[in-house]
Design a protein around this motif. Structure first.
Motif, PDB file in Angstrom:
ATOM      1  N   UNK A 534      -0.819  12.575   9.145  1.00 34.26           N
ATOM      2  CA  UNK A 534      -1.229  11.410  10.211  1.00 34.26           C
ATOM      3  C   UNK A 534      -1.525  10.182   9.544  1.00 34.26           C
ATOM      4  N   UNK A 535      -2.246  10.246   8.696  1.00 33.33           N
ATOM      5  CA  UNK A 535      -2.881   9.154   7.735  1.00 33.33           C
ATOM      6  C   UNK A 535      -1.749   8.516   7.046  1.00 33.33           C
ATOM      7  N   UNK A 536      -0.946   9.230   6.586  1.00 37.15           N
ATOM      8  CA  UNK A 536       0.281   8.846   5.848  1.00 37.15           C
ATOM      9  C   UNK A 536       1.208   8.168   6.632  1.00 37.15           C
ATOM     10  N   UNK A 537       1.345   8.731   7.849  1.00 36.80           N
ATOM     11  CA  UNK A 537       2.199   8.037   9.200  1.00 36.80           C
ATOM     12  C   UNK A 537       1.455   6.782   9.503  1.00 36.80           C
ATOM     13  N   UNK A 538       0.241   6.516   9.613  1.00 33.33           N
ATOM     14  CA  UNK A 538      -0.246   5.237   9.662  1.00 33.33           C
ATOM     15  C   UNK A 538      -0.351   4.305   8.829  1.00 33.33           C
ATOM     16  N   UNK A 539      -0.639   4.572   7.518  1.00 34.70           N
ATOM     17  CA  UNK A 539      -0.579   3.784   6.553  1.00 34.70           C
ATOM     18  C   UNK A 539       0.556   3.269   5.680  1.00 34.70           C
ATOM     19  N   UNK A 540       1.577   4.093   6.060  1.00 35.11           N
ATOM     20  CA  UNK A 540       2.876   3.802   5.382  1.00 35.11           C
ATOM     21  C   UNK A 540       3.438   2.294   5.591  1.00 35.11           C
ATOM     22  N   UNK A 541       3.484   1.937   6.811  1.00 38.21           N
ATOM     23  CA  UNK A 541       3.772   0.339   6.872  1.00 38.21           C
ATOM     24  C   UNK A 541       3.066  -0.575   6.334  1.00 38.21           C
ATOM     25  N   UNK A 542       1.758  -0.250   6.184  1.00 33.22           N
ATOM     26  CA  UNK A 542       0.796  -1.226   5.460  1.00 33.22           C
ATOM     27  C   UNK A 542       1.262  -1.179   3.952  1.00 33.22           C
ATOM     28  N   UNK A 543       1.549   0.105   3.165  1.00 30.92           N
ATOM     29  CA  UNK A 543       1.698   0.071   1.804  1.00 30.92           C
ATOM     30  C   UNK A 543       2.979  -0.618   1.631  1.00 30.92           C
ATOM     31  N   UNK A 544       4.053  -0.469   2.367  1.00 32.83           N
ATOM     32  CA  UNK A 544       5.416  -1.006   2.246  1.00 32.83           C
ATOM     33  C   UNK A 544       5.187  -2.645   2.225  1.00 32.83           C
ATOM     34  N   UNK A 545       4.269  -2.985   3.519  1.00 39.49           N
ATOM     35  CA  UNK A 545       4.476  -4.537   3.635  1.00 39.49           C
ATOM     36  C   UNK A 545       3.734  -5.193   2.243  1.00 39.49           C
ATOM     37  N   UNK A 546       2.788  -4.446   1.649  1.00 39.00           N
ATOM     38  CA  UNK A 546       2.396  -5.089   0.386  1.00 39.00           C
ATOM     39  C   UNK A 546       3.543  -5.038  -0.900  1.00 39.00           C
ATOM     40  N   UNK A 547       4.005  -3.729  -0.905  1.00 37.65           N
ATOM     41  CA  UNK A 547       4.849  -3.520  -1.973  1.00 37.65           C
ATOM     42  C   UNK A 547       6.017  -4.359  -1.740  1.00 37.65           C
TER      43      UNK A 547
END
Length: 599
Positions: A534-547
């Protein structure tokens, strides 16, 4: 969690590849280039190289090339260096500059159609500069003879302008040189409207004995590009060398090995390439030649791509012809392809780094270029290309989303099986496989469409990053260069606050749009019950935005648009299969949980 398996496979693969690109290759490559440059400044090793023969002296011994005329420690500016010798002006629709009559050297070329920045007042691109300047870069053709031939044209030979005043696409120029043995060398140089020079030499033997000599050509530069290359594109030495095929040698590889020699071959081309520009020589194709990619530190560091070709024999009273081509300019796809066809240059289109997925990358560019000429905007071409790709993959995507929908339908039965078998994983697995068979569900059917689309994504990345057509190509609004990152940043309120944002925090508007669309797409499915997932599910868009903030804007626009189309497509297919679209309920539950936490 079976209904989320496919999505997490896609996420894991995408994250793995993007992280590998950015952190395992891009950043280390830049650091490696910097360290290598510093190390070579400290090294005192010297490699043997023949001295420059003056005009009228005996030719260089067989097997060796004359020196490149490097002047140790020179630091003249470009104007000073250009004024040192007599020159022939070059003026075509694409090029401006001059040819040095000393050595008949191509060492002054600028590309009229390209500027250094998106500012139309910025300087035009400089490709070649004289050897006396710190950024020296030139191409040269000459001969290697013997005592019987006398002095042959080399770096120090002063040619005479026999006819013509300015080299244009309509008016060639002719040079001449007669050596101490009475051998007459006549060189006719012509150029087309783009970037191909034709150098036709005639060697006339007025003596009484046969002459035998070899020809050579080289592209030499005294500095590497200011911006180190990254893993996804090759910059450095390049060539297609007969049966040896494509040769790509990095500057670092040449610095380590000093000299790379593929071996004798018949047919091909060689030179030095940058991301958008290149200088390559095409020797006479009927006879074999030896190729070499070298790094020299004999007085002044330089990088050289050269060839040597034997077999020029001139009987007494006879003439011999040698014709060589020089490409010096921008790697525009239609021009490069046209040269491959019109001059029968083997695999000349590989001068553009299409990558491993050549069979996808180049057709994708052709499609985007077609839409560009149709609509006049490469950003719009990207959007339409995305739609075409989605249509091509629609049958596979339909199966993917249908599989996900069917998995959701049997979710209650799967929960019953979990309760029934408890910790007996073997029995649970067997029961689930029986359920899949009964319901005609393939649990991995949704993975294949994702895997097949990954090469398409990489191909689009290459098109946007590599092709010069994308360079300085505007979209709308603030995006004036699709090949560069979004210039805006959230952390200075998109330019409203008067300070520069560190690269690490440079998050533009389009990366934010991409992040939002990715967040919405992920919310189309139920939130995983496992806390870690669930944490991966929530943070994935944030990580991709920065990358993706540092990626070319064109790629980010593609991803955001692709996400949007995927949301619409998935919603339609799920409704068709009678499965609830989880987006709004997931958003409602997410915000309600946040409010409870805040309360």
């Amino acid at each position: 969690m079976e209904n989320n398996r496919n999505y997490f496979v896609a996420i894991a693969l995408s994250v793995l590849i993007l992280i590998a690109w950015q952190f395992l290759y891009v950043n280390p490559k830049i650091e490696q280039e910097r360290v290598a440059a510093e190390a070579h400044q400290a090294r005192q090793q010297t490699q043997q190289q023949a001295e420059n023969p003056a005009a009228g002296q005996q030719a260089t011994p067989a097997g060796a090339l004359p020196g490149a005329g490097a002047v140790p420690g020179t630091s003249e500016n470009r104007d000073q260096a250009l004024s040192r010798s007599a020159r022939i002006p070059v003026d075509t629709p694409s090029l401006s500059g001059s040819i040095n009559l000393t050595g008949a050297r191509f060492d002054d070329l600028k590309l009229k159609k390209f500027r250094e920045t998106v500012n139309p007042q910025s300087p035009i691109i400089t490709l070649f500069s004289p050897a006396e300047t710190p950024e020296g870069y030139f191409a040269e053709l000459g001969y290697v003879g013997s005592a019987e031939t006398g002095a042959v044209p080399g770096p120090q030979t002063v040619w005479t302008l026999a006819s013509g005043t300015t080299l244009t696409s309509a008016t060639p120029v002719t040079l001449s040189y007669t050596n101490d043995k009475g051998v007459i060398f006549t060189r006719t140089i012509s150029v087309d409207d783009d970037y191909m020079f034709s150098v036709a030499d005639t060697i006339e033997n007025t003596g009484s004995t046969p002459l035998s000599l070899g020809s050579y050509g080289r592209v030499t530069r005294f500095s590497k590009p200011a911006t180190p290359s990254v893993y996804v594109i090759h910059e450095g030495f390049i060539g297609v060398i007969g049966e040896h095929g494509l040769q790509e040698v990095s500057y670092g590889k040449a610095e380590d090995d000093k000299s790379i020699e593929p071996g004798p071959a018949t047919g091909g081309w060689l030179g030095i390439t940058d991301k958008y520009w290149a200088a390559t020589l095409v020797p006479p194709q009927a006879k074999p030649f030896d190729t070499r990619f070298s790094h020299f530190t004999d007085g002044r560091e330089r990088y050289q791509s050269d060839y040597r070709q034997d077999g020029v024999t001139v009987a007494p009273g006879a003439k011999a012809d040698v014709k060589t081509l020089l490409f010096a300019g921008a790697k525009t796809v239609p021009v490069v392809d046209r040269y491959e066809q019109s001059y029968a240059i083997p695999k000349f289109d590989l001068l553009i780094d299409w990558g491993w997925f050549y069979f996808i990358t180049k057709p994708m560019f052709k499609m985007m270029d077609y839409f560009f000429h149709l609509f006049g905007n490469f950003g719009v071409a990207i959007l339409i290309t995305t739609i075409v790709v989605k249509l091509l993959f629609f049958p596979l995507a339909n199966k993917q989303y249908a599989s996900m929908a069917n998995m959701k339908k049997v979710q209650p039965k799967m929960e019953e099986l979990k309760k029934k078998h408890g910790d007996d994983r073997m029995a649970l697995q067997q029961a689930m496989m029986a359920l899949y068979k009964e319901e005609k569900i393939n649990p991995v059917a949704g993975c294949w469409p994702i895997l097949l689309q990954i090469p398409v994504f990489f191909a689009l990345y290459k098109v946007i990053y590599v092709t010069i057509e994308m360079r300085h190509a505007p979209f709308f609004g603030w995006i004036q260069d699709l090949s560069a990152p979004d210039p805006t940043s959230l952390f200075n309120l998109f330019g409203l606050l008067p300070f520069a944002v560190p690269p690490m925090l440079h998050i533009g508007i389009w990366p934010l749009i991409m992040g939002v669309t990715m967040f919405l797409q992920m919310r189309m499915n139920p939130t995983p019950p496992d806390p870690t997932q669930a944490m991966l599910f929530n943070w994935m868009p944030v990580v991709f935005t920065f990358m993706l903030a540092s990626f070319p804007a064109g790629l980010v626009i593609y991803w955001a648009w692709n996400n949007t189309l995927s949301i619409i497509q998935q919603a339609i297919i799920m409704k068709r299969h009678g499965v609830k679209v989880e987006l709004f309920s997931n958003l409602t539950s997410l915000f309600s949980r946040k409010q409870k936490t805040a309360g």
